[in-house]
Design a protein around this motif. Structure first.
Motif, short mmCIF file in Angstrom:
data_model
loop_
_atom_site.label_atom_id
_atom_site.label_comp_id
_atom_site.label_asym_id
_atom_site.label_seq_id
_atom_site.Cartn_x
_atom_site.Cartn_y
_atom_site.Cartn_z
N LEU A 1 11.59 2.42 8.06
CA LEU A 1 10.89 3.59 8.60
C LEU A 1 9.75 4.03 7.69
CD1 LEU A 1 13.98 5.66 9.88
CD2 LEU A 1 12.58 3.99 11.14
N MET A 2 8.97 3.06 7.23
CA MET A 2 7.83 3.33 6.36
C MET A 2 6.63 2.54 6.85
SD MET A 2 9.53 2.91 2.58
CE MET A 2 11.09 3.68 2.15
N SER A 3 5.45 2.91 6.36
CA SER A 3 4.28 2.07 6.58
C SER A 3 4.42 0.82 5.71
CB SER A 3 3.01 2.82 6.21
OG SER A 3 2.92 3.00 4.80
N SER A 4 3.71 -0.22 6.07
CA SER A 4 3.79 -1.47 5.31
C SER A 4 3.35 -1.27 3.87
CB SER A 4 2.94 -2.56 5.98
OG SER A 4 3.43 -2.85 7.27
N ARG A 5 2.27 -0.51 3.67
CA ARG A 5 1.77 -0.30 2.32
C ARG A 5 2.76 0.50 1.48
NH1 ARG A 5 -4.29 1.83 1.52
NH2 ARG A 5 -4.60 -0.28 2.38
N THR A 6 3.33 1.55 2.06
CA THR A 6 4.31 2.36 1.32
C THR A 6 5.55 1.54 1.01
OG1 THR A 6 3.52 4.40 2.33
CG2 THR A 6 5.74 4.43 1.41
N PHE A 7 6.00 0.76 1.99
CA PHE A 7 7.19 -0.06 1.77
C PHE A 7 6.98 -1.04 0.63
CE2 PHE A 7 9.50 -4.03 2.44
CZ PHE A 7 10.81 -3.58 2.49
#
Length: 321
Positions: A240-246
């Motif tokens: 449940l995150m953006s790809s960059r944040t993950f």
């Protein structure tokens, strides 16, 4: 990896030795775990002048054996110690071990002693991150990597501080005795069976609050789905995150990138299947997510310096027998 050769392990007790790093080597190599399927080593602790050896914490250890026992060691281990002065007899034992092709392992500041002995010249190395600049300045002929847990360069293994010595020692066991035997030691020590040497020594960015559980669940899901073509975008949606944040938070919590972590888990699973099953290479490659035997072979050679078939010949029959 032409067969099991690591049998005799000798640990140097150098005056000023650090007890924890000393104990790490004792725990990995000095305990007979053959009753649970682990390896048993001929383990000795030696010093230049048998008798009391003062530790860095101010108490003495009584060491009975001298350096003559190191003459035929398959592995010579040098734990952290005070590095102001090292008896030349220790340095010669290290040179002799390297010259005859034995493994040489240092933990933390023990790398300075390997460098003083001259065996790090032309090799890559590491030590505790607080001391890497000093090691590089004092010994410019070694390439010091300040960010990794351990480095292996032609059977000379240098490791960072404290627990990284466990990782380096288990790395050597794995190279000589295979993944299953290493897992026995790791289970008994209650430590991870594999942390890759290139993993960061420390994380200097803050770890976001309350994300550990979600990453543990994602990592567990990744392990259950190694056969799938897992992408960062897919994993990020799972968390449940953006790809960059993950990607950023995964590295902060796990110490490496999602792709590198996933590749290491696939390699470990493939090692286990090669040791413990008679499945064909294509089947193992499919089950572990490599896709084909050719791709799996590429990763084996790049990381382990052997082909899957060579690995199976070295460790498969021993585990089956």
């Amino acid at each position: 990896m032409g067969g099991i050769v690591l049998r005799k392990v000798v640990l140097l007790a150098i005056p000023g030795v650090a007890p924890f790093e000393f104990g790490v080597v004792c725990e990995v190599f000095g305990v007979d775990r053959s009753d649970t399927g682990g390896p048993a080593f001929e383990f000795s602790i030696v010093t230049a002048d048998p008798g009391p050896v003062r530790t860095s914490l101010g108490y003495d250890m009584h060491i009975l054996d001298d350096l003559s026992l190191a003459a035929d060691a398959d592995l010579l281990a040098v734990p952290a110690h005070e590095i102001d002065h090292v008896d030349p007899r220790f340095l010669q034992a290290i040179r002799d071990a390297e010259a005859r092709g034995a493994w040489v392992l240092s933990v933390c500041s023990g790398a300075f002693t390997l460098a003083q002995a001259g065996i790090l010249d032309g090799r890559s190395s590491t030590t505790h991150w607080m001391h890497t600049d000093r090691l590089a300045a004092m010994y410019p002929h070694t390439t010091v990597d300040p960010d990794v847990l351990f480095v292996e360069d032609r059977k000379v293994v240098t490791s960072a501080g404290t627990a990284a010595g466990i990782d380096a020692a288990l790395h050597i066991v794995r190279k000589e005795h295979g993944a299953a035997a290493t897992n026995v030691i790791a289970r008994r020590m209650v430590v991870p069976p594999q942390r890759e040497g290139g993993q960061s020594q420390y994380i200097d960015s803050p770890i976001p609050e309350a994300t550990s559980d979600s990453f543990a669940l994602v990592a567990e899901w990744m392990l259950e789905n190694l056969h799938e073509d897992l992408t960062v975008d897919q994993l990020a949606r799972k968390a449940l995150m953006s790809s960059r944040t993950f990607a950023r938070r995964f590295r902060a919590e796990m110490g490496t990138t999602p792709a590198a972590w996933l590749n290491r888990q696939r390699l470990l699973r493939a090692q286990q299947l090669l040791e413990q099953s008679d499945l064909g290479l294509e089947t193992i490659a499919q089950r572990t997510g490599f896709g084909s035997a050719a791709v799996m072979r590429h990763h084996f050679v790049r990381v382990l310096q052997v082909s899957p078939m060579t690995y199976r010949r070295a460790f498969g029959e021993r585990e089956a027998g």
